[in-house]
Design a protein around this motif. Structure first.
Motif, PDB file in Angstrom:
ATOM      1  N   UNK A  83       0.822  -1.215   0.000  1.00  7.73           N
ATOM      2  CA  UNK A  83       0.000   0.000   0.000  1.00  7.73           C
ATOM      3  C   UNK A  83       0.854   1.262   0.000  1.00  7.73           C
ATOM      4  N   UNK A  84       2.147   1.119   0.341  1.00 13.89           N
ATOM      5  CA  UNK A  84       3.024   2.282   0.380  1.00 13.89           C
ATOM      6  C   UNK A  84       4.163   2.206  -0.625  1.00 13.89           C
ATOM      7  N   UNK A  85       4.530   0.975  -1.019  1.00 15.26           N
ATOM      8  CA  UNK A  85       5.728   0.818  -1.825  1.00 15.26           C
ATOM      9  C   UNK A  85       5.457   0.276  -3.224  1.00 15.26           C
ATOM     10  N   UNK A  86       4.208   0.094  -3.565  1.00 15.22           N
ATOM     11  CA  UNK A  86       3.881  -0.396  -4.900  1.00 15.22           C
ATOM     12  C   UNK A  86       2.924   0.584  -5.568  1.00 15.22           C
ATOM     13  N   UNK A 126       1.058  17.781  -3.471  1.00 14.97           N
ATOM     14  CA  UNK A 126       1.634  18.430  -4.658  1.00 14.97           C
ATOM     15  C   UNK A 126       1.398  17.624  -5.931  1.00 14.97           C
ATOM     16  N   UNK A 127       0.599  16.553  -5.813  1.00 16.18           N
ATOM     17  CA  UNK A 127       0.301  15.739  -6.996  1.00 16.18           C
ATOM     18  C   UNK A 127       1.425  14.814  -7.405  1.00 16.18           C
ATOM     19  N   UNK A 128       2.310  14.459  -6.455  1.00  9.90           N
ATOM     20  CA  UNK A 128       3.441  13.585  -6.778  1.00  9.90           C
ATOM     21  C   UNK A 128       3.331  12.258  -6.030  1.00  9.90           C
ATOM     22  N   UNK A 129       3.995  11.249  -6.583  1.00 11.97           N
ATOM     23  CA  UNK A 129       4.180   9.995  -5.856  1.00 11.97           C
ATOM     24  C   UNK A 129       5.356  10.211  -4.902  1.00 11.97           C
ATOM     25  N   UNK A 130       5.101  10.135  -3.625  1.00 14.46           N
ATOM     26  CA  UNK A 130       6.148  10.432  -2.646  1.00 14.46           C
ATOM     27  C   UNK A 130       6.783   9.131  -2.171  1.00 14.46           C
ATOM     28  N   UNK A 131       8.091   9.038  -2.312  1.00  7.76           N
ATOM     29  CA  UNK A 131       8.814   7.793  -2.037  1.00  7.76           C
ATOM     30  C   UNK A 131       9.834   8.019  -0.931  1.00  7.76           C
ATOM     31  N   UNK A 132       9.905   7.036  -0.058  1.00 11.15           N
ATOM     32  CA  UNK A 132      10.848   7.119   1.056  1.00 11.15           C
ATOM     33  C   UNK A 132      12.219   6.620   0.625  1.00 11.15           C
ATOM     34  N   UNK A 133      13.236   7.345   0.999  1.00 12.20           N
ATOM     35  CA  UNK A 133      14.607   7.010   0.622  1.00 12.20           C
ATOM     36  C   UNK A 133      15.007   5.605   1.092  1.00 12.20           C
ATOM     37  N   UNK A 134      15.689   4.874   0.206  1.00  8.39           N
ATOM     38  CA  UNK A 134      16.266   3.591   0.588  1.00  8.39           C
ATOM     39  C   UNK A 134      15.310   2.417   0.596  1.00  8.39           C
ATOM     40  N   UNK A 161      11.391  -2.631 -10.210  1.00  9.91           N
ATOM     41  CA  UNK A 161      11.736  -2.495  -8.797  1.00  9.91           C
ATOM     42  C   UNK A 161      12.946  -1.570  -8.674  1.00  9.91           C
ATOM     43  N   UNK A 162      12.883  -0.649  -7.733  1.00 16.12           N
ATOM     44  CA  UNK A 162      13.959   0.342  -7.660  1.00 16.12           C
ATOM     45  C   UNK A 162      14.138   0.847  -6.245  1.00 16.12           C
ATOM     46  N   UNK A 163      15.356   1.292  -5.958  1.00 17.26           N
ATOM     47  CA  UNK A 163      15.687   1.951  -4.696  1.00 17.26           C
ATOM     48  C   UNK A 163      16.277   3.311  -5.021  1.00 17.26           C
ATOM     49  N   UNK A 164      15.772   4.331  -4.379  1.00 12.07           N
ATOM     50  CA  UNK A 164      16.350   5.668  -4.521  1.00 12.07           C
ATOM     51  C   UNK A 164      17.254   5.932  -3.317  1.00 12.07           C
ATOM     52  N   UNK A 165      18.408   6.510  -3.610  1.00 13.73           N
ATOM     53  CA  UNK A 165      19.360   6.796  -2.533  1.00 13.73           C
ATOM     54  C   UNK A 165      19.663   8.286  -2.400  1.00 13.73           C
ATOM     55  N   UNK A 166      18.975   9.093  -3.195  1.00 15.27           N
ATOM     56  CA  UNK A 166      19.179  10.547  -3.116  1.00 15.27           C
ATOM     57  C   UNK A 166      17.829  11.246  -3.209  1.00 15.27           C
ATOM     58  N   UNK A 167      17.729  12.350  -2.509  1.00 18.46           N
ATOM     59  CA  UNK A 167      16.516  13.158  -2.614  1.00 18.46           C
ATOM     60  C   UNK A 167      16.437  13.780  -4.007  1.00 18.46           C
ATOM     61  N   UNK A 185       7.681  16.210 -12.900  1.00 16.62           N
ATOM     62  CA  UNK A 185       7.647  16.247 -11.432  1.00 16.62           C
ATOM     63  C   UNK A 185       6.632  15.244 -10.877  1.00 16.62           C
ATOM     64  N   UNK A 186       6.719  14.016 -11.356  1.00 12.20           N
ATOM     65  CA  UNK A 186       5.747  12.994 -10.961  1.00 12.20           C
ATOM     66  C   UNK A 186       6.151  12.253  -9.695  1.00 12.20           C
ATOM     67  N   UNK A 187       7.451  12.220  -9.404  1.00  6.98           N
ATOM     68  CA  UNK A 187       7.943  11.437  -8.272  1.00  6.98           C
ATOM     69  C   UNK A 187       8.862  12.302  -7.425  1.00  6.98           C
ATOM     70  N   UNK A 188       8.651  12.264  -6.126  1.00  6.16           N
ATOM     71  CA  UNK A 188       9.561  12.976  -5.228  1.00  6.16           C
ATOM     72  C   UNK A 188      10.111  11.973  -4.213  1.00  6.16           C
ATOM     73  N   UNK A 189      11.407  12.041  -3.998  1.00  3.26           N
ATOM     74  CA  UNK A 189      12.067  11.166  -3.026  1.00  3.26           C
ATOM     75  C   UNK A 189      12.536  12.019  -1.853  1.00  3.26           C
TER      76      UNK A 189
END
Length: 221
Positions: free
Chosen positions: A91-94, A125-133, A173-179, A202-206
């Motif tokens: 529900x949060x990561x997919x 802000x209309x973006x998919x917000x993703x948590x680092x790492x 599948x992906x991991x973001x390591x930078x904002x 500006x669809x995704x914010x990390x």
């Protein structure tokens, strides 16, 4: 994991050197057959073929050594070895995303193609917000054509991508390591009416990383 921006910078240097090596072969050949002093200089076949062979060897080697440097290759190839994190929360990561062509012939937008993001997952802000790492999965469904799905930085460089085929499973599948703030864009040509709408800026914010992606910060950094 190697950052794609670093790989791109390295490849620019490597391929520039390689192109100059190829151009030197052309120059060598042209100078030999157009010798202004009269008789064309004949290059020994053995020397010529050794040089060409060396260029082929170096060219193939570049592909082999840089293949595994492409950031998404390692994750794709070793995905079956990655153990499921018990804390993975769909529900949060997919993210379920649809790529679709407008088939309504009565619509002025008939034929246009676009990505449809899950509205219930967008932040204020209309973006998919993703948590680092955290591992995230972009599950993209095509209902008609073959598309591409890519994440791009603010400077236009690619972070990762996959092909999206109708009737098949397409998940990245992906991991973001930078904002940073990233665009979504189709990486496949799906028709004349696909280019304009297959980009979501500006669809995704990390958030939550210790470092920023200087190429992905809004307004530069």
């Amino acid at each position: 994991m190697e950052d794609s921006a670093g790989v791109l910078a390295l490849l620019k240097i490597v391929y520039t050197i390689y192109v100059f090596a190829v151009l030197s072969l052309i120059y060598w050949f042209a100078k030999g057959v157009s010798n202004p002093k009269g008789k064309p200089r004949i290059v020994k076949p053995g020397t010529f073929y050794i040089y060409v062979g060396l260029l082929i060897f170096v060219g193939v080697s570049i592909h082999i050594f840089t293949f595994n440097k492409i950031p998404w290759v390692e994750t794709d190839f070793k995905r079956h070895t990655i153990e499921k994190d018990p804390s993975f929360d769909k529900s949060k990561q997919m993210y379920n995303i649809i790529a679709r062509q407008n088939k309504d012939r009565n619509s002025p937008n008939h034929g246009e193609q676009k990505f449809i993001l899950p509205k219930d997952r967008l932040n204020a802000d209309g973006m998919l917000e993703i948590e680092c790492g955290k591992y995230v999965v972009f599950d993209v469904v095509s209902e008609d054509l073959t598309y591409g799905f890519g994440l791009f930085r603010q400077d236009g460089s690619m972070v990762t991508q996959m092909q999206v085929n109708p009737g098949s499973r397409n998940d990245l599948m992906w991991q973001f390591h930078k904002n940073g703030v990233y665009h979504i864009r189709s990486t496949e040509y799906s028709g004349a009416k696909g280019g304009r709408h297959m980009t979501i800026k500006n669809a995704v914010v990390v958030k939550g990383c210790d470092v920023d992606d200087s190429r992905s910060m809004l307004g530069g950094n």
